[in-house]
Design a protein around this motif. Structure first.
Motif, mmCIF file in Angstrom:
data_model
loop_
_atom_site.group_PDB
_atom_site.id
_atom_site.type_symbol
_atom_site.label_atom_id
_atom_site.label_comp_id
_atom_site.label_asym_id
_atom_site.label_seq_id
_atom_site.Cartn_x
_atom_site.Cartn_y
_atom_site.Cartn_z
ATOM 1 N N TYR A 4 0.892 -1.185 0.063
ATOM 2 C CA TYR A 4 -0.042 -0.172 -0.040
ATOM 3 C C TYR A 4 0.883 1.146 -0.207
ATOM 4 O O TYR A 4 1.955 1.144 0.084
ATOM 5 C CB TYR A 4 -1.104 -0.015 1.142
ATOM 6 C CG TYR A 4 -0.389 -0.057 2.509
ATOM 7 C CD1 TYR A 4 0.002 1.160 3.118
ATOM 8 C CD2 TYR A 4 -0.034 -0.948 3.122
ATOM 9 C CE1 TYR A 4 0.541 1.284 4.493
ATOM 10 C CE2 TYR A 4 0.711 -1.403 4.375
ATOM 11 C CZ TYR A 4 0.856 -0.097 4.898
ATOM 12 O OH TYR A 4 1.449 -0.086 6.214
ATOM 13 N N VAL A 5 0.290 2.205 -0.119
ATOM 14 C CA VAL A 5 0.792 3.685 0.034
ATOM 15 C C VAL A 5 0.429 4.183 1.332
ATOM 16 O O VAL A 5 -0.732 4.418 1.751
ATOM 17 C CB VAL A 5 0.673 4.442 -1.142
ATOM 18 C CG1 VAL A 5 1.056 6.058 -1.117
ATOM 19 C CG2 VAL A 5 1.189 3.872 -2.620
ATOM 20 N N GLU A 6 1.569 4.881 2.010
ATOM 21 C CA GLU A 6 1.209 5.626 3.323
ATOM 22 C C GLU A 6 1.438 6.983 3.056
ATOM 23 O O GLU A 6 2.678 7.569 2.644
ATOM 24 C CB GLU A 6 2.209 4.867 4.301
ATOM 25 C CG GLU A 6 1.838 5.640 5.658
ATOM 26 C CD GLU A 6 2.753 4.629 6.682
ATOM 27 O OE1 GLU A 6 2.053 3.760 7.517
ATOM 28 O OE2 GLU A 6 3.958 4.676 6.823
ATOM 29 N N ILE A 7 0.637 7.810 3.788
ATOM 30 C CA ILE A 7 0.686 9.425 3.393
ATOM 31 C C ILE A 7 0.550 9.998 4.788
ATOM 32 O O ILE A 7 -0.611 9.548 5.595
ATOM 33 C CB ILE A 7 -0.520 9.893 2.378
ATOM 34 C CG1 ILE A 7 -0.332 8.921 1.135
ATOM 35 C CG2 ILE A 7 -0.373 11.413 2.487
ATOM 36 C CD1 ILE A 7 -1.449 9.347 0.233
ATOM 37 N N PHE A 8 1.314 10.867 5.060
ATOM 38 C CA PHE A 8 1.151 11.533 6.541
ATOM 39 C C PHE A 8 1.083 12.900 5.772
ATOM 40 O O PHE A 8 1.860 13.453 5.073
ATOM 41 C CB PHE A 8 2.370 11.317 7.291
ATOM 42 C CG PHE A 8 2.608 10.310 7.990
ATOM 43 C CD1 PHE A 8 1.867 10.084 9.146
ATOM 44 C CD2 PHE A 8 3.294 9.216 7.462
ATOM 45 C CE1 PHE A 8 1.937 8.962 9.996
ATOM 46 C CE2 PHE A 8 3.435 8.093 8.067
ATOM 47 C CZ PHE A 8 2.759 7.859 9.507
ATOM 48 N N ALA A 9 -0.273 13.493 6.027
ATOM 49 C CA ALA A 9 -0.696 14.769 5.608
ATOM 50 C C ALA A 9 -1.044 15.906 6.507
ATOM 51 O O ALA A 9 -1.836 15.439 7.506
ATOM 52 C CB ALA A 9 -1.428 14.559 4.428
ATOM 53 N N GLN A 10 -0.459 16.878 6.658
ATOM 54 C CA GLN A 10 -0.962 18.110 7.469
ATOM 55 C C GLN A 10 -1.396 19.348 6.702
ATOM 56 O O GLN A 10 -0.569 19.858 5.765
ATOM 57 C CB GLN A 10 0.192 18.345 8.550
ATOM 58 C CG GLN A 10 -0.199 19.500 9.387
ATOM 59 C CD GLN A 10 0.774 19.291 10.523
ATOM 60 O OE1 GLN A 10 1.026 18.641 11.367
ATOM 61 N NE2 GLN A 10 1.813 20.648 10.450
ATOM 62 N N GLY A 11 -2.643 19.979 7.006
ATOM 63 C CA GLY A 11 -3.034 21.230 6.275
ATOM 64 C C GLY A 11 -4.070 21.832 7.198
ATOM 65 O O GLY A 11 -4.778 21.136 7.939
ATOM 66 N N GLU A 12 -4.728 22.921 6.542
ATOM 67 C CA GLU A 12 -5.872 23.554 6.913
ATOM 68 C C GLU A 12 -7.118 22.524 6.643
ATOM 69 O O GLU A 12 -7.106 21.880 5.838
ATOM 70 C CB GLU A 12 -6.010 24.769 6.119
ATOM 71 C CG GLU A 12 -4.997 25.756 6.679
ATOM 72 C CD GLU A 12 -5.017 26.174 8.261
ATOM 73 O OE1 GLU A 12 -6.093 26.326 8.674
ATOM 74 O OE2 GLU A 12 -3.767 26.508 8.408
ATOM 75 N N ASP A 13 -7.953 22.544 7.384
ATOM 76 C CA ASP A 13 -9.110 21.697 7.343
ATOM 77 C C ASP A 13 -9.614 21.634 6.040
ATOM 78 O O ASP A 13 -9.801 20.232 5.842
ATOM 79 C CB ASP A 13 -10.225 22.071 8.236
ATOM 80 C CG ASP A 13 -9.713 22.148 9.948
ATOM 81 O OD1 ASP A 13 -8.519 21.789 10.178
ATOM 82 O OD2 ASP A 13 -10.644 22.389 10.705
ATOM 83 N N ASN A 14 -10.046 22.503 5.338
ATOM 84 C CA ASN A 14 -10.564 22.471 4.238
ATOM 85 C C ASN A 14 -9.661 22.092 2.956
ATOM 86 O O ASN A 14 -10.148 21.018 2.357
ATOM 87 C CB ASN A 14 -11.382 23.728 3.758
ATOM 88 C CG ASN A 14 -12.242 23.368 2.487
ATOM 89 O OD1 ASN A 14 -13.062 22.671 2.370
ATOM 90 N ND2 ASN A 14 -11.898 24.511 1.476
#
Length: 89
Positions: free
Chosen positions: A40-50
């Motif tokens: 699988y591909v693993e993503i750690f993502a952070q940002g503004e809610d929308n």
């Protein structure tokens, strides 16, 4: 601001998925990482809610034209103020 761990399953390796995910991250001002892990591909993502919600939806719909997402898991994480950019590992 939110941070998520997203695991994407299906035909997501060897089809440009990480490249397109990185481009989506730039489009939505997301910081974090993307990498292949086992099947699988693993993503750690952070940002503004929308922005993070739009990024997540684009990823699970299939970040690259040749990908086929069959399943995904999303876990909410504590934000990490040290993250400054998005990169492929």
């Amino acid at each position: 601001m939110q941070r998520r761990k997203i695991q994407v399953f299906g035909q997501v390796q060897g089809v440009g998925f990480r490249y397109f995910t990185e481009r989506l991250a730039q489009k939505y001002n997301i910081v974090g990482t993307v990498q292949n892990v086992e099947q699988y591909v693993e993503i750690f993502a952070q940002g503004e809610d929308n922005d993070l919600e739009q990024f997540t939806q684009a990823v699970i719909e299939g970040a690259s034209p040749a990908s086929k997402v069959t399943d995904y898991k999303i876990e909410q994480l504590e934000t990490d103020p040290s993250l400054k950019r998005f990169r492929t590992i």
